[in-house]
Write a protein that holds these residues in place. Structure first.
Motif, mmCIF file in Angstrom:
data_model
loop_
_atom_site.group_PDB
_atom_site.id
_atom_site.type_symbol
_atom_site.label_atom_id
_atom_site.label_comp_id
_atom_site.label_asym_id
_atom_site.label_seq_id
_atom_site.Cartn_x
_atom_site.Cartn_y
_atom_site.Cartn_z
ATOM 1 N N ASP A 19 33.985 -9.202 3.415
ATOM 2 C CA ASP A 19 34.542 -8.941 4.805
ATOM 3 C C ASP A 19 36.032 -9.512 4.832
ATOM 4 O O ASP A 19 36.247 -10.221 3.757
ATOM 5 N N ASN A 20 36.902 -9.516 5.642
ATOM 6 C CA ASN A 20 38.063 -9.856 5.590
ATOM 7 C C ASN A 20 38.561 -10.339 6.846
ATOM 8 O O ASN A 20 39.483 -9.503 7.327
ATOM 9 N N ARG A 21 38.171 -11.559 7.329
ATOM 10 C CA ARG A 21 38.698 -11.715 8.551
ATOM 11 C C ARG A 21 40.221 -12.055 8.763
ATOM 12 O O ARG A 21 40.807 -11.811 9.834
ATOM 13 N N TYR A 22 40.618 -12.439 7.725
ATOM 14 C CA TYR A 22 41.994 -12.689 7.490
ATOM 15 C C TYR A 22 42.845 -11.430 7.830
ATOM 16 O O TYR A 22 43.757 -11.305 8.621
ATOM 17 N N GLY A 23 42.303 -10.496 7.220
ATOM 18 C CA GLY A 23 42.800 -9.101 7.488
ATOM 19 C C GLY A 23 42.661 -8.311 8.879
ATOM 20 O O GLY A 23 43.288 -7.247 9.045
ATOM 21 N N ARG A 24 41.981 -9.143 9.727
ATOM 22 C CA ARG A 24 41.920 -8.846 11.210
ATOM 23 C C ARG A 24 42.909 -9.560 12.021
ATOM 24 O O ARG A 24 43.023 -9.097 13.249
ATOM 25 N N LEU A 25 43.628 -10.425 11.659
ATOM 26 C CA LEU A 25 44.580 -11.083 12.164
ATOM 27 C C LEU A 25 45.624 -10.096 12.303
ATOM 28 O O LEU A 25 45.899 -9.001 11.734
ATOM 29 N N PRO A 26 46.794 -10.393 13.239
ATOM 30 C CA PRO A 26 47.855 -9.347 13.391
ATOM 31 C C PRO A 26 48.743 -9.017 12.028
ATOM 32 O O PRO A 26 48.555 -9.823 11.396
ATOM 33 N N PRO A 27 49.094 -7.883 11.965
ATOM 34 C CA PRO A 27 49.846 -7.622 10.846
ATOM 35 C C PRO A 27 50.955 -8.562 10.289
ATOM 36 O O PRO A 27 51.319 -8.527 9.238
ATOM 37 N N ALA A 28 51.383 -9.302 11.372
ATOM 38 C CA ALA A 28 52.428 -10.349 10.762
ATOM 39 C C ALA A 28 52.131 -11.370 9.972
ATOM 40 O O ALA A 28 52.866 -12.011 9.183
ATOM 41 N N PHE A 29 50.731 -11.381 9.600
ATOM 42 C CA PHE A 29 50.017 -12.317 9.141
ATOM 43 C C PHE A 29 50.040 -12.194 7.390
ATOM 44 O O PHE A 29 49.693 -12.952 6.496
ATOM 45 N N TYR A 30 50.274 -10.860 7.013
ATOM 46 C CA TYR A 30 50.192 -10.460 5.626
ATOM 47 C C TYR A 30 50.592 -9.191 5.295
ATOM 48 O O TYR A 30 51.243 -8.416 6.336
ATOM 49 N N THR A 31 50.636 -8.567 4.322
ATOM 50 C CA THR A 31 51.054 -7.205 3.775
ATOM 51 C C THR A 31 49.661 -6.818 3.018
ATOM 52 O O THR A 31 49.439 -7.435 2.042
ATOM 53 N N ARG A 32 49.278 -5.768 3.480
ATOM 54 C CA ARG A 32 48.156 -4.992 2.785
ATOM 55 C C ARG A 32 48.927 -4.317 1.424
ATOM 56 O O ARG A 32 49.663 -3.601 1.656
ATOM 57 N N LEU A 33 48.107 -4.601 0.199
ATOM 58 C CA LEU A 33 48.560 -3.810 -0.773
ATOM 59 C C LEU A 33 47.445 -3.911 -2.007
ATOM 60 O O LEU A 33 46.630 -4.996 -1.794
ATOM 61 N N ALA A 34 47.679 -3.067 -2.902
ATOM 62 C CA ALA A 34 46.692 -3.033 -4.025
ATOM 63 C C ALA A 34 47.448 -4.063 -5.254
ATOM 64 O O ALA A 34 48.544 -4.239 -5.333
ATOM 65 N N PRO A 35 46.535 -4.671 -5.887
ATOM 66 C CA PRO A 35 46.944 -5.502 -7.346
ATOM 67 C C PRO A 35 47.799 -4.428 -8.279
ATOM 68 O O PRO A 35 47.387 -2.976 -8.153
ATOM 69 N N THR A 36 48.701 -4.769 -8.805
ATOM 70 C CA THR A 36 49.307 -4.071 -9.921
ATOM 71 C C THR A 36 48.385 -4.198 -11.254
ATOM 72 O O THR A 36 47.939 -5.105 -11.790
ATOM 73 N N PRO A 37 48.091 -2.818 -11.824
ATOM 74 C CA PRO A 37 47.247 -2.696 -12.880
ATOM 75 C C PRO A 37 47.760 -3.489 -14.139
ATOM 76 O O PRO A 37 48.937 -3.990 -14.359
ATOM 77 N N LEU A 38 46.674 -3.918 -14.731
ATOM 78 C CA LEU A 38 47.167 -4.842 -15.934
ATOM 79 C C LEU A 38 46.603 -3.954 -17.103
ATOM 80 O O LEU A 38 45.294 -3.796 -17.088
ATOM 81 N N PRO A 39 47.399 -3.934 -18.247
ATOM 82 C CA PRO A 39 46.655 -3.120 -19.188
ATOM 83 C C PRO A 39 45.903 -4.064 -20.138
ATOM 84 O O PRO A 39 45.877 -5.448 -20.492
ATOM 85 N N ASN A 40 44.574 -3.288 -20.745
ATOM 86 C CA ASN A 40 43.529 -3.781 -21.491
ATOM 87 C C ASN A 40 43.201 -5.313 -21.033
ATOM 88 O O ASN A 40 43.374 -6.026 -22.155
ATOM 89 N N PRO A 41 42.653 -5.232 -20.070
ATOM 90 C CA PRO A 41 42.237 -6.650 -19.647
ATOM 91 C C PRO A 41 40.729 -6.974 -20.458
ATOM 92 O O PRO A 41 40.102 -6.188 -20.829
ATOM 93 N N TRP A 116 33.258 -17.037 1.060
ATOM 94 C CA TRP A 116 34.499 -17.554 0.182
ATOM 95 C C TRP A 116 35.667 -16.310 0.041
ATOM 96 O O TRP A 116 35.163 -15.310 -0.399
ATOM 97 N N ASP A 117 36.761 -16.948 0.264
ATOM 98 C CA ASP A 117 37.935 -15.913 -0.190
ATOM 99 C C ASP A 117 37.913 -15.768 -1.663
ATOM 100 O O ASP A 117 37.672 -16.718 -2.502
ATOM 101 N N LEU A 118 37.902 -14.573 -2.132
ATOM 102 C CA LEU A 118 37.950 -14.056 -3.463
ATOM 103 C C LEU A 118 39.575 -13.651 -3.683
ATOM 104 O O LEU A 118 39.974 -12.900 -3.107
ATOM 105 N N GLN A 119 40.457 -14.616 -4.472
ATOM 106 C CA GLN A 119 41.786 -14.337 -4.575
ATOM 107 C C GLN A 119 42.132 -14.192 -6.058
ATOM 108 O O GLN A 119 41.588 -14.851 -6.833
#
Ligand code: AMP
Ligand code: MG
Length: 497
Positions: A19-41, A116-119
């Motif tokens: 769930d992401n309750r933080y993500g339901r706060l107004p858009p001014a609270f964050y920027t939605r974006l995907a992680p940048t791929p990391l080679p050969n993890p 738990w937030d997973l960050q």
């Protein structure tokens, strides 16, 4: 079905309930974006104790795609990645806009022990990266992983660490290092600086929305309070006072107590150039970049108070200034009370005597003058034989100045005479509050060098196991309780991570 299995610690990654309750706060609270791929993890470390909090089956760490998932290359169903915005006072200077410059919040995973937030820390650039590359290095990820779990085992509120994923992608700091992503867990990553952002922008409705969010999700007992925002400030003050007392008692130096590194839940957060005090020095500065010693060990209680002023100021759209002021006035007494209680226990006193604070100060002076090892001193004190003719040789050896030690020992012995219990009972009590094992810098460094130079991650595991039982004797692990070897004198940690 899923819930029951989560409680048993048996869910697969795809079954984590996000769930992401933080993500339901107004858009001014964050920027939605995907992680940048990391080679050969590849997987460097996995912490089953943290996995258990979200009900994740530990076998999942053996999956071929585990590293892909926990560096952000592959997103779990239901995750809603975002970078949060905040501001903060850095070394006393207000910076109007900061934010997760290299951390991406996937969402909250709900397990048997709450949400738990997973960050993912080190998951690439965000709009808040400023000049940074969005990455974290393996060295600092191992340091955070070990420290947060060590603090947890010591009973000190902290963020947790689920895993480290490495990559050979180069990251430039003072030297070229390799990249890593740390999966951090916390019930919330909201900082004092999150409030400061909206308050400084005079976005008062957002200050209210954020306070409501924090109360609703994390301080539900305040929902019905007559003055919930003032009560929130009071709770944060109380938790922070207790947290800092715990830091001081165990000899933990945070290193960068900027208001953006202060948790609204009173957790230890953002491990950078931290350190556990070894040779005792009241003014110990663990952060090599902290030229003025703003965040020296003995400054931490005052700095926390100063930081709480910043938080209170940010909450002024919601509370009366006089009420905020009187809430802040409570901090010092709360801190002192917690600290003295913790130190009394460390000294082995079950009763309270009027001169305890003075004896404590003199004990610390003795340690300071001798540069005695803080952890070893208190652990050794548990063995103090209170018989008048006892030599207490192991303790005595920590002090070059025999006369100063003898004078102090006489007073300590006299103080113990006011206690009812026998030495053995006192020792048992003291061993439960005076850790034998703390994360000495050289222990972390040894694990880092093995990982970075030889791809040998066994030392991280071994150290985690030792530090997960800091109060146990663990005789086979005696080497981990020893003071730093001479080579460690050259170690320095800085903000670079
Ligand atoms: P810290 O003092 O480590 O908590 O970092 C202060 C701010 O700098 C935070 O907003 C971080 O997100 C950001 N930051 C630190 N390192 C980097 C990096 N390598 N790339 C981007 N942002 C970073
Ligand atoms: Mg930070």
């Amino acid at each position: 079905m899923n819930t029951a299995r989560a409680e048993l610690g048996a869910v697969r990654l795809e079954e984590l309930r996000f769930d992401n309750r933080y993500g339901r706060l107004p858009p001014a609270f964050y920027t939605r974006l995907a992680p940048t791929p990391l080679p050969n993890p590849y997987l460097v470390a996995f912490n089953p104790a943290a996995a258990e909090l979200i009900g994740l089956a530990p076998e999942e760490a053996a999956r071929a795609d585990f590293a892909e998932i926990f560096c952000g290359n592959r997103l779990l169903p239901g995750s809603d990645p975002l970078a949060a915005i905040y501001a903060g006072h850095q070394f006393g200077v207000f910076v109007p806009q900061l934010g997760d410059g290299r951390a991406i919040l996937l969402g909250e995973a709900a397990g048997a022990q709450g949400r738990w937030d997973l960050q993912l820390k080190g998951a690439g650039q965000t709009p808040y990266s400023r000049m940074g590359d969005g990455r974290a290095v393996l060295r600092s990820s191992i340091r955070e992983y070990l420290a947060s779990e060590a603090m947890h085992a010591l009973g000190i509120p902290t963020t947790r660490a689920l895993a480290i994923v490495g990559s050979d992608a180069p990251v430039i700091r003072e030297n070229v290092e390799s990249a890593a992503v740390l999966t951090r867990m916390a019930p919330s990553h909201v900082r004092f600086g999150t409030f400061e952002l909206f308050s400084s922008r005079r976005q008062h409705e957002h200050v209210g929305t954020l306070a409501d969010h924090v109360i609703e999700q994390h301080y539900p007992q305040l929902r019905e309070a007559r003055e919930p925002y003032l009560e929130l400030l009071r709770m944060v003050i109380a938790r922070t006072a207790k947290l800092i007392a715990q830091w001081q008692a165990v000899g933990f130096c945070h290193g960068v107590m900027n208001t953006d590194n202060m948790s609204i839940l009173g957790l230890t957060i953002d491990y950078g150039p931290y350190g556990f005090i070894e040779a005792f020095d009241r003014g110990h500065i663990c952060n090599h970049s902290d030229d003025s010693g703003r965040y020296a060990y003995n400054m931490q209680p005052r700095v926390a108070h100063w930081n709480l002023y910043c938080l209170a100021e940010a909450l002024l759209p919601l509370i009366e200034v006089e009420a905020a002021q009187s809430a802040l006035e409570a901090y010092e007494a709360q801190y002192e009370q917690h600290y003295l209680a913790l130190m009394r226990a460390k000294l082995g006193f079950a009763t309270e005597q009027p001169d305890d604070a003075a004896l404590l100060q003199d004990t610390l002076k003795l340690l300071h003058d001798a540069h005695a090892d803080y952890t070893i001193f208190f652990r050794c004190l548990g063995d103090f034989d209170s018989a008048p003719d006892a030599a207490n040789a192991a303790l005595r050896e920590l002090f070059a100045d025999g006369a100063a030690y003898a004078a102090w020992a006489g007073r300590y012995r006299a103080r113990l005479a006011l206690e009812a219990g026998a030495d053995a009972e006192r020792k048992a009590r003291m061993d439960r509050v005076n850790p034998k094992f703390v994360l000495r810098n050289y222990l972390a460094e040894t694990a880092i060098r093995k990982a970075a130079d030889e791809r040998d991650y066994a030392e991280i595991e071994r150290l985690m196991r030792v530090l997960s039982r800091p109060y146990d004797e663990q005789p086979a692990m005696q080497a981990y309780a020893e003071p730093a070897p001479p080579w460690a004198a050259a170690l320095a940690v800085s903000c670079s991570s």
